[in-house]
Design a protein around this motif. Structure first.
Motif, PDB file in Angstrom:
ATOM      1  N   LEU A 132       0.528  -1.067  -0.538  1.00  0.00           N
ATOM      2  CA  LEU A 132       0.052  -0.196   0.129  1.00  0.00           C
ATOM      3  C   LEU A 132       0.971   1.101   0.073  1.00  0.00           C
ATOM      4  N   HIS A 133       0.634   2.051  -1.065  1.00  0.00           N
ATOM      5  CA  HIS A 133       1.455   3.477  -0.921  1.00  0.00           C
ATOM      6  C   HIS A 133       0.351   4.654  -0.600  1.00  0.00           C
ATOM      7  N   PHE A 134       1.227   4.834   1.389  1.00  0.00           N
ATOM      8  CA  PHE A 134       0.620   5.913   1.964  1.00  0.00           C
ATOM      9  C   PHE A 134       1.097   7.062   1.621  1.00  0.00           C
ATOM     10  N   ARG A 135       0.385   8.358   1.283  1.00  0.00           N
ATOM     11  CA  ARG A 135       0.673   9.348   0.327  1.00  0.00           C
ATOM     12  C   ARG A 135       0.488  11.170   1.018  1.00  0.00           C
ATOM     13  N   PHE A 136       1.471  11.037   1.572  1.00  0.00           N
ATOM     14  CA  PHE A 136       1.027  12.435   2.850  1.00  0.00           C
ATOM     15  C   PHE A 136       1.390  13.704   2.670  1.00  0.00           C
ATOM     16  N   THR A 137       0.533  14.254   2.709  1.00  0.00           N
ATOM     17  CA  THR A 137       0.647  15.650   2.504  1.00  0.00           C
ATOM     18  C   THR A 137       0.899  16.267   3.858  1.00  0.00           C
ATOM     19  N   LEU A 138       1.447  16.916   4.259  1.00  0.00           N
ATOM     20  CA  LEU A 138       2.073  17.868   5.556  1.00  0.00           C
ATOM     21  C   LEU A 138       1.792  19.562   5.039  1.00  0.00           C
ATOM     22  N   ARG A 139       1.571  19.905   6.095  1.00  0.00           N
ATOM     23  CA  ARG A 139       1.494  21.292   6.659  1.00  0.00           C
ATOM     24  C   ARG A 139       2.036  21.828   7.535  1.00  0.00           C
ATOM     25  N   ASP A 140       2.452  22.190   7.963  1.00  0.00           N
ATOM     26  CA  ASP A 140       2.956  23.419   9.674  1.00  0.00           C
ATOM     27  C   ASP A 140       3.610  21.877  10.900  1.00  0.00           C
ATOM     28  N   GLY A 141       3.986  21.150   9.812  1.00  0.00           N
ATOM     29  CA  GLY A 141       4.649  20.476  10.391  1.00  0.00           C
ATOM     30  C   GLY A 141       3.664  19.123  10.402  1.00  0.00           C
ATOM     31  N   LEU A 142       2.968  18.807  10.512  1.00  0.00           N
ATOM     32  CA  LEU A 142       1.722  17.677  10.704  1.00  0.00           C
ATOM     33  C   LEU A 142       1.108  17.572   9.294  1.00  0.00           C
ATOM     34  N   ILE A 143       0.292  16.264   9.874  1.00  0.00           N
ATOM     35  CA  ILE A 143      -0.184  15.682   8.238  1.00  0.00           C
ATOM     36  C   ILE A 143      -1.410  16.444   8.358  1.00  0.00           C
ATOM     37  N   GLU A 144      -1.650  16.856   6.624  1.00  0.00           N
ATOM     38  CA  GLU A 144      -3.178  17.127   6.467  1.00  0.00           C
ATOM     39  C   GLU A 144      -3.437  16.260   5.834  1.00  0.00           C
ATOM     40  N   ARG A 145      -2.514  15.698   4.913  1.00  0.00           N
ATOM     41  CA  ARG A 145      -3.664  14.627   4.015  1.00  0.00           C
ATOM     42  C   ARG A 145      -3.155  12.755   4.150  1.00  0.00           C
ATOM     43  N   LEU A 146      -3.828  12.340   4.346  1.00  0.00           N
ATOM     44  CA  LEU A 146      -3.077  10.622   4.172  1.00  0.00           C
ATOM     45  C   LEU A 146      -4.207  10.535   3.426  1.00  0.00           C
ATOM     46  N   VAL A 147      -3.709   9.807   2.227  1.00  0.00           N
ATOM     47  CA  VAL A 147      -3.951   8.773   0.820  1.00  0.00           C
ATOM     48  C   VAL A 147      -3.806   7.827   1.735  1.00  0.00           C
ATOM     49  N   ILE A 148      -4.246   6.051   1.365  1.00  0.00           N
ATOM     50  CA  ILE A 148      -3.768   5.541   1.464  1.00  0.00           C
ATOM     51  C   ILE A 148      -4.786   4.805   0.819  1.00  0.00           C
TER      52      ILE A 148
END
Length: 114
Positions: free
Chosen positions: A96-112
């Motif tokens: 599985l691909h865990f696609r992370f988008t960050l904002r201000d040092g935290l996870i804003e979006r995760l798509v699995i």
């Protein structure tokens, strides 16, 4: 995409991955922004409460091991960690691909997704 090592990932991603491996819901959700979204199995969960419910549900669904097999940096805010899951779910093994988008040092979006 540029390959990177697990050690080079932002702390929010490494903390999330460690907590996910241990099925530690509180530690997992601590790495998300308050308005984060997670998309898994085609369903999007919006906000910390929804993400916590999703995390609790998925942690108990199946027994499995999880091992990172590839790490890529798409941009300074986006990272993909490919993880191999092996367990008692249908098919028994999946990458599985865990696609992370960050904002201000935290996870804003995760798509699995596969």
């Amino acid at each position: 995409m540029a390959p990177v090592s697990l050690d080079a990932l932002p702390q929010a991603v490494t903390r999330y991955l460690a907590a996910h491996r241990l099925h530690d819901t509180a530690a997992e959700i601590a790495n998300f922004t308050s308005d984060a979204t997670v998309t898994d199995d085609g369903t999007t969960h919006s906000g910390i409460d929804a993400i916590e419910r999703w995390t609790d549900r998925t942690a108990g669904e199946y027994s499995y091991t999880i091992e990172p097999v590839a790490v890529d940096e798409t941009s300074d805010r986006e990272y993909t960690v490919t993880q191999r899951l092996e367990g008692d779910f249908p098919g028994g093994i999946v990458d599985l691909h865990f696609r992370f988008t960050l904002r201000d040092g935290l996870i804003e979006r995760l798509v699995i997704e596969p």
